[in-house]
Design a protein around this motif. Structure first.
Motif, PDB file in Angstrom:
ATOM      1  N   GLY A  12      45.928  35.711  36.876  1.00  0.00           N
ATOM      2  CA  GLY A  12      45.174  36.490  35.898  1.00  0.00           C
ATOM      3  C   GLY A  12      43.802  36.884  36.420  1.00  0.00           C
ATOM      4  N   LEU A  13      43.160  35.974  37.167  1.00  0.00           N
ATOM      5  CA  LEU A  13      41.852  36.273  37.744  1.00  0.00           C
ATOM      6  C   LEU A  13      41.943  37.447  38.714  1.00  0.00           C
ATOM      7  CD1 LEU A  13      38.868  35.557  38.348  1.00  0.00           C
ATOM      8  CD2 LEU A  13      39.700  33.916  40.034  1.00  0.00           C
ATOM      9  N   PHE A  14      42.951  37.432  39.597  1.00  0.00           N
ATOM     10  CA  PHE A  14      43.123  38.522  40.543  1.00  0.00           C
ATOM     11  C   PHE A  14      43.471  39.821  39.814  1.00  0.00           C
ATOM     12  CE2 PHE A  14      43.365  35.012  43.459  1.00  0.00           C
ATOM     13  CZ  PHE A  14      42.890  35.511  44.657  1.00  0.00           C
ATOM     14  N   LEU A  15      44.282  39.721  38.763  1.00  0.00           N
ATOM     15  CA  LEU A  15      44.680  40.914  38.020  1.00  0.00           C
ATOM     16  C   LEU A  15      43.492  41.530  37.297  1.00  0.00           C
ATOM     17  CD1 LEU A  15      47.046  42.711  37.168  1.00  0.00           C
ATOM     18  CD2 LEU A  15      47.410  41.194  35.212  1.00  0.00           C
ATOM     19  N   VAL A  16      42.677  40.696  36.666  1.00  0.00           N
ATOM     20  CA  VAL A  16      41.481  41.194  35.983  1.00  0.00           C
ATOM     21  C   VAL A  16      40.547  41.864  36.984  1.00  0.00           C
ATOM     22  CG1 VAL A  16      39.371  40.461  34.795  1.00  0.00           C
ATOM     23  CG2 VAL A  16      41.586  39.586  34.049  1.00  0.00           C
ATOM     24  N   TYR A  17      40.435  41.273  38.156  1.00  0.00           N
ATOM     25  CA  TYR A  17      39.592  41.845  39.205  1.00  0.00           C
ATOM     26  C   TYR A  17      40.053  43.261  39.569  1.00  0.00           C
ATOM     27  CZ  TYR A  17      38.157  42.591  44.092  1.00  0.00           C
ATOM     28  OH  TYR A  17      37.698  43.131  45.273  1.00  0.00           O
ATOM     29  N   LYS A  18      41.367  43.415  39.786  1.00  0.00           N
ATOM     30  CA  LYS A  18      41.879  44.718  40.177  1.00  0.00           C
ATOM     31  C   LYS A  18      41.797  45.736  39.045  1.00  0.00           C
ATOM     32  CE  LYS A  18      43.463  45.612  43.568  1.00  0.00           C
ATOM     33  NZ  LYS A  18      42.821  46.150  44.804  1.00  0.00           N
ATOM     34  N   LEU A  19      42.228  45.323  37.838  1.00  0.00           N
ATOM     35  CA  LEU A  19      42.229  46.251  36.717  1.00  0.00           C
ATOM     36  C   LEU A  19      40.812  46.627  36.304  1.00  0.00           C
ATOM     37  CD1 LEU A  19      45.110  44.843  34.464  1.00  0.00           C
ATOM     38  CD2 LEU A  19      45.152  46.841  35.965  1.00  0.00           C
ATOM     39  N   GLY A  20      39.910  45.653  36.337  1.00  0.00           N
ATOM     40  CA  GLY A  20      38.531  45.915  35.944  1.00  0.00           C
ATOM     41  C   GLY A  20      37.874  46.956  36.836  1.00  0.00           C
TER      42      GLY A  20
ATOM     43  N   GLY B  15      41.734  52.617  62.135  1.00  0.00           N
ATOM     44  CA  GLY B  15      42.750  51.859  61.423  1.00  0.00           C
ATOM     45  C   GLY B  15      42.610  50.357  61.647  1.00  0.00           C
ATOM     46  N   PRO B  16      43.311  49.561  60.838  1.00  0.00           N
ATOM     47  CA  PRO B  16      44.049  50.003  59.635  1.00  0.00           C
ATOM     48  C   PRO B  16      43.104  50.227  58.460  1.00  0.00           C
ATOM     49  CG  PRO B  16      44.201  47.624  59.853  1.00  0.00           C
ATOM     50  CD  PRO B  16      43.437  48.107  61.065  1.00  0.00           C
ATOM     51  N   SER B  17      43.548  51.064  57.528  1.00  0.00           N
ATOM     52  CA  SER B  17      42.734  51.375  56.353  1.00  0.00           C
ATOM     53  C   SER B  17      43.463  50.954  55.088  1.00  0.00           C
ATOM     54  CB  SER B  17      42.440  52.877  56.301  1.00  0.00           C
ATOM     55  OG  SER B  17      41.725  53.210  55.132  1.00  0.00           O
ATOM     56  N   VAL B  18      42.705  50.429  54.140  1.00  0.00           N
ATOM     57  CA  VAL B  18      43.297  50.021  52.861  1.00  0.00           C
ATOM     58  C   VAL B  18      43.023  51.049  51.773  1.00  0.00           C
ATOM     59  CG1 VAL B  18      43.194  47.570  53.390  1.00  0.00           C
ATOM     60  CG2 VAL B  18      41.228  48.663  52.294  1.00  0.00           C
ATOM     61  N   TYR B  19      42.255  52.085  52.107  1.00  0.00           N
ATOM     62  CA  TYR B  19      41.884  53.081  51.112  1.00  0.00           C
ATOM     63  C   TYR B  19      42.451  54.451  51.476  1.00  0.00           C
ATOM     64  CZ  TYR B  19      38.344  49.579  49.913  1.00  0.00           C
ATOM     65  OH  TYR B  19      37.701  48.416  49.565  1.00  0.00           O
ATOM     66  N   GLY B  20      42.838  55.179  50.435  1.00  0.00           N
ATOM     67  CA  GLY B  20      43.215  56.570  50.605  1.00  0.00           C
ATOM     68  C   GLY B  20      42.052  57.444  50.177  1.00  0.00           C
ATOM     69  N   PRO B  21      42.263  58.752  50.075  1.00  0.00           N
ATOM     70  CA  PRO B  21      41.217  59.630  49.564  1.00  0.00           C
ATOM     71  C   PRO B  21      40.807  59.196  48.157  1.00  0.00           C
ATOM     72  CG  PRO B  21      42.995  60.891  50.547  1.00  0.00           C
ATOM     73  CD  PRO B  21      43.477  59.485  50.466  1.00  0.00           C
ATOM     74  N   PRO B  22      39.510  59.125  47.850  1.00  0.00           N
ATOM     75  CA  PRO B  22      39.064  58.657  46.534  1.00  0.00           C
ATOM     76  C   PRO B  22      39.702  59.399  45.367  1.00  0.00           C
ATOM     77  CG  PRO B  22      37.212  58.861  48.032  1.00  0.00           C
ATOM     78  CD  PRO B  22      38.384  59.451  48.740  1.00  0.00           C
ATOM     79  N   SER B  23      39.973  60.683  45.553  1.00  0.00           N
ATOM     80  CA  SER B  23      40.530  61.468  44.453  1.00  0.00           C
ATOM     81  C   SER B  23      41.958  61.078  44.105  1.00  0.00           C
ATOM     82  CB  SER B  23      40.470  62.956  44.802  1.00  0.00           C
ATOM     83  OG  SER B  23      41.209  63.202  46.005  1.00  0.00           O
ATOM     84  N   SER B  24      42.681  60.517  45.085  1.00  0.00           N
ATOM     85  CA  SER B  24      44.083  60.169  44.839  1.00  0.00           C
ATOM     86  C   SER B  24      44.350  58.668  44.919  1.00  0.00           C
ATOM     87  CB  SER B  24      44.981  60.885  45.866  1.00  0.00           C
ATOM     88  OG  SER B  24      44.636  60.518  47.190  1.00  0.00           O
ATOM     89  N   ASP B  25      43.297  57.869  45.091  1.00  0.00           N
ATOM     90  CA  ASP B  25      43.458  56.418  45.204  1.00  0.00           C
ATOM     91  C   ASP B  25      43.424  55.815  43.801  1.00  0.00           C
ATOM     92  OD1 ASP B  25      43.513  53.781  45.794  1.00  0.00           O
ATOM     93  OD2 ASP B  25      41.729  53.754  47.053  1.00  0.00           O
ATOM     94  N   HIS B  26      44.601  55.437  43.293  1.00  0.00           N
ATOM     95  CA  HIS B  26      44.693  54.879  41.946  1.00  0.00           C
ATOM     96  C   HIS B  26      44.804  53.350  41.957  1.00  0.00           C
ATOM     97  CE1 HIS B  26      45.123  58.960  40.532  1.00  0.00           C
ATOM     98  NE2 HIS B  26      46.219  59.137  41.262  1.00  0.00           N
ATOM     99  N   LEU B  27      44.704  52.737  43.137  1.00  0.00           N
ATOM    100  CA  LEU B  27      44.843  51.287  43.238  1.00  0.00           C
ATOM    101  C   LEU B  27      43.507  50.572  43.334  1.00  0.00           C
ATOM    102  CD1 LEU B  27      47.842  51.068  45.750  1.00  0.00           C
ATOM    103  CD2 LEU B  27      47.893  50.904  43.250  1.00  0.00           C
TER     104      LEU B  27
END
Length: 266
Positions: free
Chosen positions: A31-39, A155-167
């Motif tokens: 739950g802590l990790f999930l709140v971190y990501k969703l928040g 590389g490696p990169s964990v991010y995509g373009p900000p406009s399309s990065d929904h994660l």
């Protein structure tokens, strides 16, 4: 007649806390990790504010004479292997190291586990407020600074373009939980162990700091704010009491009962 002695390891230490329920702790940590990501995702948007704040942070760092982030990145860019290792460290160490830390404490130091989990929960919850009130673009997005996005180029990169990065929310650079969690891992392991070399655990946050700055994912101030927030979390969450077993481990000291039994066996 000599008194019969038993190895100290076979007896439960009085006052040792019971290990929390595994299922309950799994749900709490998940739950802590999930709140971190969703928040962080909920705090998306505010692009103009994020870039405006980034300029303010950059100029503030220069006005107080903090080292240039470009100095760290220049050292990384001396070789493709080094910068690739830094990008890999940023992408792969953050979550696994924190999870391994919590698992080890859960199995070996239950009281320290509960304390560390609470501190991380307070730190993470507090850190989720800033992206709503102070969105911040990372230095890799700023122009005119001499910094490059090392993950995108090498590389490696964990991010995509900000406009399309929904994660993830790429405009939530402050505070750096990469650094805050790494510092808590080091503090937690230093508190839970008694080795004379336990100070070496501080290498983890030190390497993390150089990585997050050198890859242009964070400013120095992101780490400074994370440190301040961690300090507040440590102040409000009571630290576990040291048991005789923990205090004596690694020092060669005998517990009082062991001393008596040893004397009786002579």
């Amino acid at each position: 007649m000599n008194a019969r002695t038993e190895p100290a390891e076979t007896e439960a230490e009085p006052g040792t806390p019971a290990r929390p329920s595994l299922i309950r702790e799994f749900l709490l940590v998940a739950g802590l990790f999930l709140v971190y990501k969703l928040g962080r995702q909920l705090a998306t948007g505010h692009t103009a504010d994020a870039f405006r704040n980034a300029r303010h942070v950059w100029h503030l760092e220069r006005s107080v004479h903090l080292p240039h982030e470009t100095a760290v990145q220049s050292a990384l860019l001396h070789g493709d292997t080094l910068v690739h290792l830094a990008n890999t460290y940023y992408a792969t160490v953050h979550f696994p190291a924190t999870l391994a830390f919590l698992v080890w404490l859960y199995l070996r130091r239950p009281a320290h586990y509960v304390w560390a989990r609470r501190v991380l929960a307070v730190l993470t919850t507090a850190a989720l407020v800033l992206p709503f009130t102070f969105p911040l673009a990372p230095p890799r997005m700023l122009t005119g600074t001499g910094l490059v996005d090392t993950a995108r180029i090498y590389g490696p990169s964990v991010y995509g373009p900000p406009s399309s990065d929904h994660l993830s929310n790429q405009f939530a650079a402050m505070p750096s939980l990469h650094f805050g969690w790494a510092l808590m891992v080091a503090i937690g392991l230093m508190a839970a162990t008694r080795s004379r070399r336990r100070g070496l655990w501080l290498l983890h946050p030190l390497v993390t700091l150089l990585v997050i700055v050198g890859t242009a994912n964070h400013y120095w101030l992101d780490a400074i704010v994370a440190t301040a927030m961690l300090g507040l979390a440590l102040a409000v969450v009571p630290a576990p009491r040291r048991t005789a077993t923990t205090a004596g481990r690694g020092t060669g000291l005998l517990k009082p009962r062991e001393t008596v039994l040893a004397g009786a066996g002579r």
